[in-house]
Design a protein around this motif. Structure first.
Motif, short mmCIF file in Angstrom:
data_model
loop_
_atom_site.label_atom_id
_atom_site.label_comp_id
_atom_site.label_asym_id
_atom_site.label_seq_id
_atom_site.Cartn_x
_atom_site.Cartn_y
_atom_site.Cartn_z
N THR A 1 7.64 -10.84 -48.18
CA THR A 1 7.57 -11.01 -46.72
C THR A 1 8.66 -10.20 -46.02
O THR A 1 8.42 -9.58 -44.99
CB THR A 1 7.70 -12.49 -46.36
N ALA A 2 9.88 -10.26 -46.59
CA ALA A 2 10.96 -9.47 -46.00
C ALA A 2 10.63 -7.99 -46.04
O ALA A 2 10.88 -7.25 -45.06
CB ALA A 2 12.27 -9.75 -46.74
N TYR A 3 10.08 -7.53 -47.14
CA TYR A 3 9.69 -6.12 -47.27
C TYR A 3 8.60 -5.77 -46.26
O TYR A 3 8.68 -4.73 -45.56
CB TYR A 3 9.21 -5.86 -48.69
N ASN A 4 7.60 -6.66 -46.14
CA ASN A 4 6.51 -6.39 -45.18
C ASN A 4 7.02 -6.42 -43.74
O ASN A 4 6.60 -5.60 -42.91
CB ASN A 4 5.41 -7.42 -45.35
N THR A 5 7.92 -7.36 -43.45
CA THR A 5 8.45 -7.44 -42.10
C THR A 5 9.23 -6.19 -41.74
O THR A 5 9.09 -5.62 -40.64
CB THR A 5 9.35 -8.68 -41.96
N ALA A 6 10.07 -5.72 -42.67
CA ALA A 6 10.84 -4.50 -42.43
C ALA A 6 9.91 -3.30 -42.25
O ALA A 6 10.12 -2.43 -41.39
CB ALA A 6 11.80 -4.26 -43.59
N ASN A 7 8.84 -3.24 -43.06
CA ASN A 7 7.88 -2.14 -42.93
C ASN A 7 7.18 -2.17 -41.58
O ASN A 7 6.92 -1.12 -40.96
CB ASN A 7 6.83 -2.22 -44.04
N LEU A 8 6.84 -3.39 -41.13
CA LEU A 8 6.18 -3.50 -39.82
C LEU A 8 7.08 -3.01 -38.70
O LEU A 8 6.63 -2.31 -37.76
CB LEU A 8 5.77 -4.96 -39.58
N VAL A 9 8.37 -3.37 -38.79
CA VAL A 9 9.32 -2.91 -37.76
C VAL A 9 9.45 -1.40 -37.81
O VAL A 9 9.47 -0.72 -36.76
CB VAL A 9 10.68 -3.60 -37.96
#
Length: 533
Positions: free
Chosen positions: A37-45
């Motif tokens: 989730t942290a990886y996906n959130t950072a990618n989304l940003v």
């Protein structure tokens, strides 16, 4: 002691195991989900920042303003408008020298871009970096700005504060934490319900207690002298102890019956018990020539018949045991000896009558009467217990038939017993000892058996002595063992019963035997007697 304290109960073990499995599973799953989730959130940003940078870089106004075809003030105005609409931390437009043309802080316009990560963008590369500028640490998305002719005139940097990125990741983590907490609570409640359910099924017993009870039950079943067979509701055998196998094997019945129907052994009996729900006590059945005494009772579980249990005893063994314990055989032998001696005397009298030898007849009758009176007088003077007196008279008659002298010592005296059971017990002891002594003398003449007893302060001392060949040394340790005998099968009960009776009465027993001289057995037992007034 410490080991027993560390041992978990069944409920505690289930709770510990289930909660441990749930906790480990949730922990591993949570870590993996959190990272993803942290990886996906950072990618989304990053994608959001990159998309904004691409959008700005493709606007013709930006390239025209940087190339001098439009006023540079339009750059700041457009950048602020986009920043407010997209929620970016800052949008910086720079020329090829890295000089800012827009910035949230207007005082920074005209100054060089800070961070050093803008160089790849000024060289025509699109990229994302993490660096620290005038507004602190931030995520930066760079995009070159190119004119319609393909000439790069600057670059755009779209920044998002790392604090905002961490806030987005933290929000995602809290959602995961709430899910993990809910899973842990649900797993704990499930473990408690499961532990209570299993505990109720096992009647509140711990596994160690169940194992101990199973061992005890198995030991009890195998030690019982009755054959036991248990069946399910449909009549299938579930349990059979060793004694039952012995009885069935004696009758020639297949003993591998577990899992088969009991009707193959005892047709109808257990099915009748299950059907009627009533116990059937002391039934006698014939099993291939063997008489068995059977008791069957139904098994109830929660008020319903779940099966039945039957117990078996060999009727012949029961009869033999009853005779030995009550001394009936002793009475019968004594009466048989007296009757046999009486018939012999009647035959002599009848013969003398036919021969008309009246003088000889008178002499013979006088001798018999005198001898009988002497025996009765001797016994009655020394033995006040009528049962024992009659018993000794019978044994004397039997001894005369065998050519053996049975003597009662002149100093012997036996008062009347206070309890009838004491007399019967004494008959069992004395009868077996006298019988053994006479059997030891039956092969030779001139045998003598001496009996002596005296009572003193509630204790009776009894001694039986014979002048036989004695007991060989190698068998002396075994003479009181059940079924041990040197005289053939179905023997070896007498001395065992003597030892049992003496032990039950808390008495003592001593044996002395010398080869070619004889054997002496002395017994001391409690003897409550009636005192004469």
């Amino acid at each position: 002691m410490q080991q027993s304290r560390l041992r978990f109960s069944l409920q505690g073990t289930i709770l510990w195991l289930v909660c441990s499995v749930v906790a480990i599973s949730l922990l591993v799953t949570g870590i993996l989900i959190e990272r993803q989730t942290a990886y996906n959130t950072a990618n989304l940003v990053e994608e959001k920042a990159t998309s904004v940078a691409r959008t700005i870089a493709t606007v013709p106004m930006m390239a025209e303003a940087l190339s001098g075809k439009r006023p540079e003030e339009q750059i700041q105005h457009y950048a602020d408008l986009v920043r407010q609409k997209t929620g970016m931390e800052y949008i910086v437009i720079m020329d090829m020298n890295g000089i800012r043309k827009s910035h949230p802080d207007v005082s920074m316009i005209g100054k060089p871009f800070v961070g050093g990560d803008e160089k790849p963008a000024l060289q025509g590369q699109e990229h994302v970096s993490y660096a620290e500028g005038t507004l602190g640490k931030s995520l930066r998305a760079f995009k070159p700005i190119v004119t319609e002719e393909g000439v790069q005139v600057g670059a755009v940097a779209v920044g998002i504060s790392l604090e905002h990125v961490e806030d987005a990741v933290t929000k995602s983590r809290w959602i995961i934490y709430l899910g993990l907490l809910f899973g842990a609570v649900a797993g704990g409640l499930g473990a408690i319900l499961l532990a209570r359910k299993i505990k109720r099924i096992l009647f509140g017993l711990e596994p160690s207690a169940i194992a101990h009870m199973l061992e005890q039950r198995s030991a009890m079943l195998q030690s019982i002298r009755e054959g036991i067979v248990a069946v399910e509701r449909d009549g299938r055998v579930t349990l059979m102890n060793d004694e039952a196998r012995r009885l069935f094997d004696k009758a020639g019945v297949n003993t591998a019956m577990v899992g088969k129907y009991a009707d193959e052994i005892i047709p109808g009996l257990l099915r009748q018990t299950i059907r009627t729900k009533q116990a059937v006590p002391d039934s006698e059945i014939e099993l291939r020539g063997i008489s068995l005494v059977v008791n069957s009772v139904p098994i109830f579980v929660n008020g319903k018949v779940a099966g039945a249990i039957a117990t078996f005893r060999d009727k012949t063994e029961l009869s033999q045991l009853a005779e030995r314990l009550t001394g009936v055989r002793m009475y019968a032998d004594a009466l048989r000896a007296q009757a046999h001696e009486f018939m012999n005397k009647l035959h002599v009298i009848l013969g003398l009558v036919h021969m008309k030898e009246y003088d000889r007849l008178q002499q013979y009758v006088s001798e018999v009467a005198n001898r009988h009176q002497e025996d009765i007088g001797l016994i009655m003077r020394q033995v006040r217990e009528p049962v024992i007196a009659g018993f000794l008279l019978g044994k004397m008659s039997r001894a005369r038939e065998l050519g053996i002298t049975l003597q009662l010592s002149e100093t012997s005296f036996l008062p009347e017993s206070e309890h009838s059971t004491t007399a019967h017990q004494l008959i069992t002891i004395m009868g077996n000892l006298v019988d053994n002594a006479m059997e030891a003398l039956s092969n030779g003449k001139g045998g003598i058996v001496r009996i002596s007893f005296y009572e003193d302060e509630g204790m009776l001392s009894l001694k039986v002595i014979d002048n036989g060949l004695g007991i060989p040394e190698h068998i002396r340790p075994h003479i009181f063992e059940l079924c041990f005998s040197t005289k053939g099968e179905d023997r070896g009960y007498g001395l065992h019963l003597v030892q049992q009776c003496v032990a039950q009465a808390c008495g003592t027993l001593e044996v002395e035997s010398t080869s070619n001289i004889g054997t002496s057995i002395a017994i001391t037992i409690p003897y409550p007697s009636k005192r004469e007034s």
